[in-house]
Design an enzyme around this catalytic site. Structure first.
Site, PDB file in Angstrom:
ATOM      1  N   LYS A 181     -52.309   0.554 -61.567  1.00  0.00           N
ATOM      2  CA  LYS A 181     -53.240   0.206 -60.602  1.00  0.00           C
ATOM      3  C   LYS A 181     -54.090   1.310 -60.016  1.00  0.00           C
ATOM      4  O   LYS A 181     -53.790   2.366 -59.759  1.00  0.00           O
ATOM      5  CB  LYS A 181     -52.638  -0.290 -59.303  1.00  0.00           C
ATOM      6  CG  LYS A 181     -53.274  -0.754 -58.191  1.00  0.00           C
ATOM      7  CD  LYS A 181     -52.473  -1.370 -57.198  1.00  0.00           C
ATOM      8  CE  LYS A 181     -53.524  -1.593 -56.100  1.00  0.00           C
ATOM      9  NZ  LYS A 181     -52.613  -2.417 -54.658  1.00  0.00           N
ATOM     10  N   LYS A 233     -54.652  -3.285 -63.171  1.00  0.00           N
ATOM     11  CA  LYS A 233     -55.612  -4.089 -62.130  1.00  0.00           C
ATOM     12  C   LYS A 233     -56.618  -2.876 -61.641  1.00  0.00           C
ATOM     13  O   LYS A 233     -56.309  -1.535 -61.535  1.00  0.00           O
ATOM     14  CB  LYS A 233     -54.817  -4.280 -60.941  1.00  0.00           C
ATOM     15  CG  LYS A 233     -55.331  -4.546 -59.512  1.00  0.00           C
ATOM     16  CD  LYS A 233     -54.581  -4.738 -58.818  1.00  0.00           C
ATOM     17  CE  LYS A 233     -55.041  -5.181 -57.319  1.00  0.00           C
ATOM     18  NZ  LYS A 233     -54.072  -5.266 -56.385  1.00  0.00           N
TER      19      LYS A 233
HETATM   20  C1  PBG Z   1     -52.176  -4.362 -52.175  1.00  0.00           C
HETATM   21  C2  PBG Z   1     -52.935  -5.106 -52.800  1.00  0.00           C
HETATM   22  C3  PBG Z   1     -54.320  -4.827 -52.849  1.00  0.00           C
HETATM   23  C4  PBG Z   1     -54.961  -5.875 -53.806  1.00  0.00           C
HETATM   24  C5  PBG Z   1     -53.681  -6.576 -53.934  1.00  0.00           C
HETATM   25  N1  PBG Z   1     -52.696  -6.203 -53.441  1.00  0.00           N
HETATM   26  C6  PBG Z   1     -55.288  -4.120 -52.061  1.00  0.00           C
HETATM   27  C7  PBG Z   1     -55.388  -2.623 -52.443  1.00  0.00           C
HETATM   28  O1  PBG Z   1     -54.403  -1.909 -53.158  1.00  0.00           O
HETATM   29  O2  PBG Z   1     -56.286  -1.970 -51.810  1.00  0.00           O
HETATM   30  C8  PBG Z   1     -56.361  -6.050 -54.205  1.00  0.00           C
HETATM   31  C9  PBG Z   1     -56.647  -7.341 -54.843  1.00  0.00           C
HETATM   32  C10 PBG Z   1     -57.986  -7.939 -54.799  1.00  0.00           C
HETATM   33  O3  PBG Z   1     -59.199  -7.042 -54.750  1.00  0.00           O
HETATM   34  O4  PBG Z   1     -58.260  -8.900 -55.174  1.00  0.00           O
HETATM   35  N2  PBG Z   1     -51.445  -5.182 -51.113  1.00  0.00           N
END
Ligand code: PBG
Length: 311
Positions: A181, A233
């Site tokens: 991530k 991601k």
């Molecule tokens: C954290 C989380 C995020 C997203 C999914 N889970 C935000 C981040 O890490 O800043 C982002 C998902 C998206 O942008 O569609 N709870």
């Protein structure tokens, strides 16, 4: 002939829809930066769940938008917190038809917007956050979550949550680790989607976009700690990482086509600059081709409908 020799095929079973339930909302509230996506009220949430099940997608990933927030994110572990309420509703409505998954992270629930609790100097306290994640895991499993989506990027979060589940009576609840991530600008619209209070950034715990090998390394660590699925991601800008994770992982590899990826294509399509349907299908096909076996996408239900129409 093209159909016969295609290397990659999309199937609705491998699509997962992220959904937002907003505490106290009397009617669904549109998210302006994500046209077509809502913060659901309880009624619209139930209806959308039924629609997702009828579309035949593989699952839903649930997020809660709470009315109140605090430093510890106590709403995350409160059995009556909005995400746990959403989970009970989903498990009851569609738990046999869809895999009900939950975002396990504190950012929606903290008043500072970080994914963990803070130390006195304002930095995110990794190990104190693991204690919160353990409690959150039990609360989510008790609410009926069928797959816990660990998205906070704390070190050793998979091992900590696995241990909490095993010793808490939920040995059968699996873990989806957001392993690769990245600290990405493509999460921008998501901040609106969950009313995020974040002022700074998440670069001290999410991966630097410059580093590809770190994503594969995180995936290997998470697998060793007991993850059942690993994820990369965002998706489209990280297809190289996805391919590498797919090459080294012996467990399922998924990708999350995030809010900014959705917003970009929707904006271009709204301007008539690209063919919306072709671009959406192409983007998801490319994510599958790079190595994702399932894709979290805000278009999941619509794409499932298109796939039914295809020969
Ligand atoms: C954290 C989380 C995020 C997203 C999914 N889970 C935000 C981040 O890490 O800043 C982002 C998902 C998206 O942008 O569609 N709870």
């Amino acid at each position: 002939m093209r159909r016969l020799v295609a290397e990659t095929r999309l199937h609705r079973a491998e699509l997962v829809l992220p959904m937002f339930l907003r505490e106290g909302a009397a009617a669904p509230i549109p998210i302006s930066s994500m046209p077509g996506v809502m913060q659901h009220s309880e009624d619209s949430f139930r209806a959308a769940l039924v629609g997702a099940a009828e579309a035949g997608i593989g699952g839903v990933m649930l997020f809660g938008v709470p009315e109140r927030r605090d430093a510890e994110g106590s709403g995350a572990t409160d059995p009556d917190g909005v995400l746990n309420v959403a989970t009970r509703i989903a498990a009851e409505e569609v738990g046999d038809a869809l895999v009900v998954q939950t975002d396990l992270c504190l950012d929606e629930f903290t008043d500072h917007g970080h994914c963990g609790v803070l130390a006195a100097d304002g930095s995110v306290d990794n190990d104190a956050t693991l204690e919160r994640y353990r409690d959150m895991a039990i609360a989510q499993a008790a609410s009926g979550s069928q797959l816990l989506g660990l998205s906070g990027m704390m070190d050793h979060q998979v091992a900590a949550v696995r241990d909490a589940l095993d010793s808490g009576g939920y040995a059968g609840t699996p873990i989806l680790a957001y392993a690769g991530k990245y600290a990405s600008a493509f999460y921008g619209p998501f901040r609106e989607a969950v009313d995020s209070q974040l002022k700074g950034d998440r670069r001290s715990y999410q991966i630097d976009p410059a580093n590809g090998r770190a994503g594969a390394r995180e995936a290997a660590l998470d697998e060793a700690e007991g993850a059942d699925v690993v994820m990369v991601k965002p998706a489209s800008s990280y297809l190289d990482v996805l391919a590498e994770v797919a090459a080294v992982s012996s467990i399922p590899v998924w990708a999350y086509q995030v809010s900014g990826e959705y917003a970009m294509l929707e904006a271009a399509a709204a301007n008539g600059w690209i063919d919306r349907r072709r671009a959406v299908l192409e983007s998801i096909t490319a994510i599958r081709r790079a190595g994702a076996e399932a894709v979290l996408t805000y278009w999941a239900v619509e794409v499932a409908g298109w796939l039914k129409e295809e020969r």
